[in-house]
Design a protein around this motif. Sequence first.
Motif, PDB file in Angstrom:
ATOM      1  N   HIS A  53     126.353  25.611  49.452  1.00 54.83           N
ATOM      2  CA  HIS A  53     127.571  25.956  49.061  1.00 54.83           C
ATOM      3  C   HIS A  53     128.636  26.989  49.452  1.00 54.83           C
ATOM      4  O   HIS A  53     129.451  26.781  49.480  1.00 54.83           O
ATOM      5  CB  HIS A  53     127.314  26.242  47.206  1.00 54.83           C
ATOM      6  N   ASP A  54     127.839  27.870  50.363  1.00 54.37           N
ATOM      7  CA  ASP A  54     128.548  29.080  50.987  1.00 54.37           C
ATOM      8  C   ASP A  54     128.056  28.700  52.517  1.00 54.37           C
ATOM      9  O   ASP A  54     128.480  29.657  52.999  1.00 54.37           O
ATOM     10  CB  ASP A  54     128.126  30.389  50.675  1.00 54.37           C
ATOM     11  N   HIS A  66     137.715  28.753  53.057  1.00 54.73           N
ATOM     12  CA  HIS A  66     136.375  28.374  52.481  1.00 54.73           C
ATOM     13  C   HIS A  66     136.470  28.160  50.991  1.00 54.73           C
ATOM     14  O   HIS A  66     137.124  28.754  50.426  1.00 54.73           O
ATOM     15  CB  HIS A  66     135.544  30.013  52.318  1.00 54.73           C
ATOM     16  N   HIS A  90     132.650  24.720  43.387  1.00 53.23           N
ATOM     17  CA  HIS A  90     132.262  26.121  42.926  1.00 53.23           C
ATOM     18  C   HIS A  90     133.298  27.051  43.172  1.00 53.23           C
ATOM     19  O   HIS A  90     133.355  28.277  42.719  1.00 53.23           O
ATOM     20  CB  HIS A  90     130.999  26.621  43.697  1.00 53.23           C
TER      21      HIS A  90
HETATM   22 FE   FE2 Z   1     131.836  30.299  47.843  1.00 48.82          FE
END
Ligand code: FE2
Length: 187
Positions: A53-54, A66, A90
């Motif tokens: 997710h990151d 991002h 997210h």
């Molecule tokens: Fe994030």
Amino acid sequence: MTPTREQAWETLTRHTKGEALLRHALAVEAAVRWYARHFAENEERWAVVAVLHDFDYEIHPTLDQHPQDGAPILREEGYPEDVIEAVLSHAEHLSMPRDSLLKKTLFACDELSGFVVACGYVRPDGIETLEPKSVRKKLKQPSFAAGVHRDEVSRGAEELGLELDEHVANVIEALRPIAGQLGLRTA
Ligand SMILES: [Fe+2]
Ligand SMILES: [Fe+2]
């Protein structure tokens, strides 16, 4: 392609070198996995999304990049669209609907797992004896782990249909087995 957690970890570590961000990925993964088991969902698939997710945060550290600029990289690497969509969801600033249990879970675990770890760093036994009520107390102190968005923590629990204390207790339980990996003291 059915992506494996191993592939996701390889993608993450190719783009991310910082220990804090890797620990964040591990913490969110553990929490999301806990819920995958709880809801009897596809744990490996959920873990892949959590790990990724990151993944681009180090190369895209601002919200104008991002996570949206990470999507083409994931596509290039062969990740399926549902995984990419869940990763993108997210991010609050993209205003994507959190229309699946996985998306709701990822959102609910993202900020809270970091907060629970932060609570553990200031305790002699890490998160071993940490309870929801002391997490709640810390949430009310704006200066503690100031970067954690309190509104996202409460909204996350709400969207999952859980009381905040219940959600906090679940995340603590999920993180305990990997406390050492997260740099927390263990009993
Ligand atoms: Fe994030
Ligand atoms: Fe995150």
